[in-house]
Structures are given as structure tokens and as C-alpha cells.
Design an enzyme around this catalytic site. Sequence first.
Site, PDB file in Angstrom:
ATOM      1  N   LYS A  82      -2.098   9.016   1.046  1.00 33.13           N
ATOM      2  CA  LYS A  82      -2.330   7.780   1.791  1.00 33.13           C
ATOM      3  C   LYS A  82      -1.281   6.740   1.399  1.00 33.13           C
ATOM      4  O   LYS A  82      -1.303   6.185   0.304  1.00 33.13           O
ATOM      5  CB  LYS A  82      -3.722   7.220   1.499  1.00 33.13           C
ATOM      6  CG  LYS A  82      -4.075   6.092   2.448  1.00 33.13           C
ATOM      7  CD  LYS A  82      -5.155   5.203   1.892  1.00 33.13           C
ATOM      8  CE  LYS A  82      -4.913   3.727   1.998  1.00 33.13           C
ATOM      9  NZ  LYS A  82      -3.696   3.135   2.348  1.00 33.13           N
TER      10      LYS A  82
ATOM     11  N   GLU B  81      -1.826   3.344 -12.301  1.00 33.40           N
ATOM     12  CA  GLU B  81      -0.709   2.503 -12.745  1.00 33.40           C
ATOM     13  C   GLU B  81      -0.766   1.193 -12.004  1.00 33.40           C
ATOM     14  O   GLU B  81      -0.759   1.174 -10.771  1.00 33.40           O
ATOM     15  CB  GLU B  81       0.607   3.225 -12.505  1.00 33.40           C
ATOM     16  CG  GLU B  81       0.694   4.502 -13.330  1.00 33.40           C
ATOM     17  CD  GLU B  81       1.970   5.276 -13.077  1.00 33.40           C
ATOM     18  OE1 GLU B  81       3.014   4.637 -12.929  1.00 33.40           O
ATOM     19  OE2 GLU B  81       1.896   6.504 -13.007  1.00 33.40           O
TER      20      GLU B  81
ATOM     21  N   CYS C 121       6.714  -3.889  -9.920  1.00 37.25           N
ATOM     22  CA  CYS C 121       5.713  -4.107 -10.975  1.00 37.25           C
ATOM     23  C   CYS C 121       6.414  -4.331 -12.308  1.00 37.25           C
ATOM     24  O   CYS C 121       5.861  -4.925 -13.221  1.00 37.25           O
ATOM     25  CB  CYS C 121       4.723  -2.954 -11.044  1.00 37.25           C
ATOM     26  SG  CYS C 121       5.527  -1.367 -11.022  1.00 37.25           S
TER      27      CYS C 121
ATOM     28  N   GLU D 176      -0.400 -12.123 -12.050  1.00 41.37           N
ATOM     29  CA  GLU D 176       0.735 -11.465 -11.394  1.00 41.37           C
ATOM     30  C   GLU D 176       0.985 -12.107 -10.028  1.00 41.37           C
ATOM     31  O   GLU D 176       0.057 -12.220  -9.223  1.00 41.37           O
ATOM     32  CB  GLU D 176       0.440  -9.973 -11.223  1.00 41.37           C
ATOM     33  CG  GLU D 176       1.696  -9.185 -11.025  1.00 41.37           C
ATOM     34  CD  GLU D 176       1.445  -7.689 -10.796  1.00 41.37           C
ATOM     35  OE1 GLU D 176       2.397  -6.927 -10.917  1.00 41.37           O
ATOM     36  OE2 GLU D 176       0.304  -7.324 -10.478  1.00 41.37           O
TER      37      GLU D 176
END
Length: 1013
Positions: free
Chosen positions: A680, A761, A795, A891
Site C-alpha cells: 500500500k 520506522e 525523516c 516533528e
Amino acid sequence: MRSLQSEIEQHGARIFELVDQHPESLFSKAGFYQRMMALSMRDEQFKVQMFRFVDVLPSLRKSGDIVQHLEEYFAGMHNGLAPVIQSGVRVGRFVPWISAFILRRNVSGMARQFIAGKNCADVMKTLRKRHAEKIGFTVDLLGEAVLSEKEADEYAARCLDLLECLVRETQGWTDPLGKDSELFPVLNLSVKISALYSQMNPADPTDAIAHLAPKLRPILRRARELGAFINFDMESYAHKNITLKLFKTTFGEGEFKDWPDAGIVIQAYLRDAEGDLRDLINWGRARGTRFTVRLVKGAYWDYETIKSRQNGWDCPVYFQKPESDVNFEALSRVLLENESIVTAAFGSHNVRSIAHAQALADELGIDRSRFEFQLLYGMAGPIKRALVEMGYRVREYCPVGQLLPGMSYLVRRLLENTSNEGFLRAKFSENVSAAELLRDPKELVRQNRANLPEATIPTIAEDRHPKNGASIESPPGDIYENSPLVNFVYQETQEKMRTALREARNRFGEKYPLVIGGEKVWTDKLTPSVNPSAPKEIVGYVAEAGIPEAERAVKAARAAFDKWSRTPFEERARLLEGAAAIMDRRRYELSALEVFEVGKPWAEADGDIREAIDFCRFYAERMRQIGRPRLTQHVPGEESYQHYWPRGVALVIAPWNFPIAILCGMVSAALVTGNTVIMKPSEQSIVCGAMLMQIFEEAGVPPGVLNFLSGRGSVIGAHLVDHKDVDLIAFTGSREVGLRIWESAGITRPGQRELKHVICEMGGKNPVIIDSDADLDEAIVDSIYSAFGYQGQKCSALSRLILLEENYDRVMERLLSAAGSLRVGNPEEPGMMVGPVIDEAAYKRIQEYIEIGKSEATLAYQAKEVPPEGYFIPPTIFSGVKPNMRIAREEIFGPVLSVIKVRDLDEAFEVANGTDYALTAGFFSRSPADIDRAKAEIEAGNVYINRSCTGAVVGRHPFGGFKMSGGGTKAGGADYLLQFLLPRVVTENVARHGFAPEETPEYRDEFLGPAAR
Ligand SMILES: Cc1cc2nc3c(=O)[nH]c(=O)nc-3n(C[C@H](O)[C@H](O)[C@H](O)COP(=O)(O)OP(=O)(O)OC[C@H]3O[C@@H](n4cnc5c(N)ncnc54)[C@H](O)[C@@H]3O)c2cc1C
């Protein structure tokens, strides 16, 4: 008629004779420098430490810091200098300024060996002396990497000032030979092109020239008025094509077309140097005005070889030193044979190369007044004197500037003087005989080839793919060779990318189906994928899956599992390699798609495809290593074998920021280990997902083994995560979704066979610390790239820059002007650094964070101009940020950088480690002790020292974090595949009545099931 070789020997012998009349060591200044260099030649470890110490020294302000660095660099050494250093350190501990003073004085003396003066007035002392010795000059302003347009403008202004000053000071000076003097203006300035534009990008020569030419023109105009000569120096290979093009463009303009006092450098160590030289000569003939070429071997040999090896590029330089010498001679011939249009300047200290040029000029009947020899200030003094005595024209290259900007120049000279391969070392330090030094380099090339076993002479292709060991002792990343990055320095690669972009645009609006059980499935809903640079453009449409399609995909994957799990791992590995080959073939096409679908700049998009290829090849190799059942221990009478079985049906949920690489990484790991997969892609990169499906289909993935489901995460993602028939979830994405998956997967549903395994992750709030002694040229460039490369949407991106009070002001000043020079715009254009953020939601969220930042901290910088259309967020920097503020903890995933000021390193580490995350971190320092501390103390899955904190390479930088950044897995690492496997051990008692076989095989295959052998 005597042969050219005997003429060369004659000329060479004469030079040596004159040199020997004035004996001088290689290092004309005795004392400290001489001892350092002598020791460096004997002791490689000392040489490395010494160069590093010299590099850091000028930036150290406090005496105590100097003594501390001295101790850190040299304390463990055991050589002739050890007692001197130890006593220096002892004295320094009590009275630091004494040792610091002595060291500074000595290293400054060393720099003065190669730097002719601090400024114009200072350098004039040297130039006057040389003038009296009949030696001319070219002056070079030190200061290479410019980080901002402000610094580039300052360089241009300094060039103009220098010209004005030199013309005043050299009034009345005449040419030393008094013949053909119109070809050799007295005043000669060497210019470093990269110092005139901070955003020079090899992929975008047009942009570079559009910025460079306006800065150059005033310098050229003034030089022409003053009767001065301008030379373009040549720097690293990345800048070569732009420098050549700039030369031809500016000197082809009406205003300068008939001006002969222009020169450029050709580097003979480059394999393509002859093509460039011939092209220049043709250009010169068409232009119809003379120009000059300074022929050198090249000053960046070590840099070019390292760089090309790191990136997997064809190495642009020759590997054998005599090959560069041979090429220098071939190019000397080309130059002299075209003397009617080009004036030759031979830049060499090698008597053979010089004597060859002299003999060849004689052979071609060219008067010695019509070319010149150029040598560097501080090097080969006796050779300069000899050449003058022989009646040749000699010019000395005189760098001018402060010690700090001069460091990289100084280190290049130190390298040159201590190089095992160098002429100067051979002649002046090792006293190699004249006959040997004058040998024809062609002979040496032949001899090298004959002496070395064929296999040890690298070809370019072999250099690109160095032979890696595959033994158990070799580093795990060495089992395969990384795919090379595309090098956009070449016109050909730029063209290919432009064509791919045009073709990708032509495919806009195409529709892609789901793929379930090998069938193309259309639904009544199509999801559009939007170009974030121009949201009106639809890159493509993909059928949207709902719950029924998700159920179908689970069934298909489950049905295919039995056979796939028993398919030999070799076959599965070959599937991955097949996919890698297809991606390689379609590389530009895939990169172009990423530019449009997710707004990646060219090189970033190419890096993503390279990573996907690497994942496939690396995991294929890893599977071969762990695939066979292996004996656990030698013990008589019993055999135990550990091996792995796949887990079952894997659900792969990937993010959009590395739309092919991360998706492909997780999918390929799951496939090669024998799991079947439901893939996906992120809702923002569905066309990339569809493309990856096509690639695996073309590579021959069997029906049902890989199923492509595009749809809403909140609908199909959530449904599949909770599904009893999904055994494994590989997820990369936000913390919010990751934690939800982690939690939900912990619940065992009725009928569930396995405990769900989650590979998770997530994000980071990555810090970079700049230590007080860091090399700011590097630290700022790399921090800017880490924070704003791909708009900060990695990231791994830097979001907290931690600066020590001590150098806060210095860093901030350069950081803010560097940020102000960044190119922000549509990444379809090459060389764009900051493109759009992914979509409107991201745009709004980041803007909200910017507002939060404005209320919490101080807006130190925000770009003013961004394209009006598209989701462009201006690069933004906040200062005065405290560790507890939201912008320092949460973040943001955009081009927003928080700068945090701390008292000292203790506080810096505390702040760096003080968030919920532990993904990447960076540390810039030149203190070995501080670097050791960072290695030990920084909490992050990937710690990067003295380099950017993004850009992990498969096999080299296994990637992934801990704390709230992830579950401790390492994508692209040696043990990653184990996450997709269940370990199993079969033990058999093989003793019968006390009798057991003597040999136990290391590997056996029977546990894999009948089909798997
Ligand atoms: C006046 C002047 C101006 C200069 N301007 C420039 C410039 O603009 N740009 C620039 O790049 N350099 C420039 N140089 C630097 C120059 O490149 C070096 O000084 C020069 O390469 C040293 O060569 P040599 O002939 O003096 O010595 P040699 O000892 O004969 O040659 C050393 C050179 O051989 C090459 N080499 C070393 N090892 C190998 C190997 N294993 N395989 C292949 N080749 C090898 C390297 O180029 C090395 O510098 C200039 C030099 C001078 C004298």
C-alpha cells in the site's frame, strides 16, 4: 636528427645542472616545517594527524584549546617528534599561551611558505623581489567555497580591489624578456570561478552562467582597461564543464571577443582533457582572437578519486601517475601545434614535463618567448631560477589571503609535497637520479602494466565496482556494490533527464489499476495524484481500493503463500535482481515521475531510485547468505541446524517522501524472504506505487505474491492492520500512525495464527551540534542541506541546530546568509534546492508551526520569494529557541529550522538527547576527544560526524532509529531480513549405539521443504 627523447634529456640535464648549482632542499625554509614534512613522508599516521592539526589550528582562538588539540592529535604517537610534542603539551598545561604562541608562529610560517602575502601591500614585497629576479606573477585570491551570495559578492569586490592596487604598485614594470611581450601582460590575476556564485550546481550550467557572467563582466572590463590578464583557474571536476562554458560564453560576447588577455586551465590528469582542449582551440579559431591555456596536471586527485568511489561514478582522473605525465606531454603537443591561436603556459614543477615542452617547442620552431612556464609560490625555487637562466619566461602563482581561507590551499600543497608519486619529493627529498627522473613516462606506463599482475591494474569499470570480499570477515555491506548515482555534471545526463521530464509530462493523467492475485482491478473510484509544484496538474489516477478489495488481496496473498514460501531463495533473489535491472533501465523515467509526483529535485529523485535498486540487490545477496540452514555447533553425535521460514502475509505501508525506495525496500525484503505481500503506497505517491508494481510484474512476480492496493490509510490500512490473516506489518511513516499500528497489532484476534510482527520506522527531531572548532565551511553547507534539502521532508532531516555560545554569532551570520542564497522553486528545473511541500494539508500544518514558532521564538530568517503557485514554503529559521518549545520537540516535516544556543558541549549533548526521538544526529568538530564523546553519547540510530545527517546509503549506513523513532530495525542493514523471518532449529541425534559420523556438514538443505532445494 636527434630524437625528441634525447633532446628532452639534454634540456633536462641542463636544468638539473643549474638546479644543482644552487643546492636547496625541497623545503626552502628550514626548521619546523622541514622536520614536519620529513616526518610526514616517513610516517603516514603522523601525516594524517599533522594535516588535520594544521587544518584546525587557525580556527582555534584560545591558547588552552590549541594545547588541548595538540595533545589529542599527537599524544599517542611514538616517533622522533614525540618528545618535542610531549614537552610542548607539558609546558602548555601550565602556561598555555607559550605553546600556543610557538605553534601558531610555526604553522603560520608553514602557511607563509605557500601564501605569498596577506593582502596587496604584503604580496608586493614578494612580487618586487621576483621582478628583480625576472620572474613574473599571477595573483590568486584565497577563499574558495563561498556559502552565500554575500560572500560571493565580497570575493568579486576583492578581485577588483586587488586589480586596482596591483596596477598602481606595478606601474612601469616591463616584460622580463622584452620580446613578444604583448602576449604576456605584466599584471595577471587568477580567478576561482566557484567563489563567484554560491549556488553553482553542475546539473544547471545555464543558471550558473546566468549568475556568474554578470559578476565577472565588471572584473573583465576593468582588467581590460588596466591592461591586465585574467585567468580562470580550474577546480574540481564538478565545476569543470561550467567553467569551460562560462569562458567560451563571456569571451565570445561582443565586448570581449577581440580581447586576447584571457586564459583558462586544462588539467592533464583528466581523461577527457584532450577533448576539452581541442574544443577550446576550435572555439578560439572561430572567435578569431588569441587566448591562453595553462596546462597543469591537476590539484584535486585525491578528492576526485574519493568522491567518485563514494558515488560509484566513473573516475574522471587517471589512476597511474605516469598516465597523467603522458597526457601532459600529449596536450603540450596539441597546445604548441596550435600556437597560432593559443598561447601555452606550462604549469608544472616536473623537470621531465618542462623539458619535454622545451624540446617540443624547439622541434616545432617556436621561439621561447612565445610561451611561458608557471610555478607555484614557495615551491621549486631552484627550477624557477634555472628556467630564467635558460632564457625562458617564468611566472609565479602567488596566493594572497588570510590563513583561514587559505587552509584548503595549504593542505593541497602539503599533500603535493609529501605525495609518494610527486616529482618534487623524488628529486629533492629522495635524490632520485636525473636519468630516472627524465625517463619517458610512456615507458613507465608500459612497465607498470608489465610488472603488475593484470588483475591489479584497475580499469575505470573495475574502479567503479571494486572487488568486494564476501567472506565472513568482510564488512556486511561489502557483499555487493552500490549502484552508481547519476552524475549530472555531464550534458548527456542532463539531456536524458530533460527528455524524461518531457515524456513524463506527456503521460500526465494516465490511469492505473489495482493488482490483486495477478489481475488488474478497476473500482468505481479513481484517486487523482497532484503535482505539488502546480496543483492543477494531475500526474495520474489510480483505482481506489475499499474493504472488498482489501479482503480480496488478503485472500490472494494467503493463497500464494504456500508456493512462494517454498520457492528456492535463489529464485526469489533473482526476482529482486530482475526488478533492479528494470529500474536501472527506466531510471530517468522513474526520477522524472518523482519530480512531478512528490516535488523531488533531480539529484534527490535519482538518489531515491538508486536506493531502490540497492535495496533489491543488497537483500538478494543477504538472502543468499542466510538462506541455507546452517550448523549451530560442532558436537559429536548430534546435528543442529538453524534456518528461517517466512512469516506469512506481509502488509507494507510506505510514506511518500521516498516514494519508490522505501516502498521497494520493504516489499523486496518481504518477498525475498518468502512472504507474500500487500503493498500500500502513500496516498500522495500512488503513481510511484503503481510503477513499482509494473516493475515487479515485468520482473516476473507470480500472481498473488505481490498485490497492489492503493486507497485511504484510514480505511484499508486500518482494516488490514487488524486483519487476522496478516502476519507481518512493515510500516514507515508518522509517529501517530506508527504507534497506532504498534498498539493495534498487539491485540490477538479470533482465528489469528501468528503473533503479528511489526517493523515500525517513524520520524525524528534530529539535532546537529556544531562544536567550537568545527570547519564552518563544511558545517554550514551540510547543515543547510540537511535542513532544507527536499524541503526538510526527510525523516532524517535536521530540525534542531545546536550552537555553542562561543561561536554562535559567527555561525549565525554565515548560516543566515547561506539560507538567503538558496534556490527555491519548481524542481523540474535542474539544480533547484528547495521545492514544494507535498500537499495542501502539509502546507497548512507547516504554516501553523511557523506561526507557533513566531510566538515562541524569534524569526531569524524567512525567504521572501517563493513561486506564487504550488505548495511552496519559504525556508525558515528560528533563533532563540528553547529545548522545551514545541518547535524544538515536535516533528514539523518541512523547511523549518530551530536554532538552540547552549553554554557548552555538556549542554549540547543534553539538548540533543532531550526529545522523544532518536533517529539521526550530526556532529561537526575537529577535536578527536569531542568526536569520541559524540560517538559514545549521542542517542540516535544514525550518528553522522562531520557530514550531513541525511542520505543514508544501503549497506553503508543501515538506517533506522529507536525511542519514538522506531523499533530498532535497520533498513539496508545486514540483519534487516531477519525481521521478516521466523528462526527454526532442527536437531537430530545422529549417534547409533555410540557410533557417530565424523564429519558434519556446515550447511544442509532438507529443512526448506521439497520444492526449496
Ligand atoms: C602555476 C600553477 C597553477 C596551477 N593552477 C591549477 C589549477 O587551476 N587547477 C588545478 O587543478 N591545479 C592547478 N595547479 C596545481 C597543479 O595541478 C599541481 O601543482 C600539479 O598537478 C603538480 O604537478 P607537477 O607536474 O608539478 O608534479 P608531478 O609530481 O609530476 O605530478 C603530480 C601530479 O600528478 C597527478 N597524480 C598524482 N598521483 C597520480 C596518480 N596515481 N594517477 C594519476 N595522476 C596522479 C596529480 O595531478 C599530481 O598533482 C597549478 C600549478 C601551477 C604550477
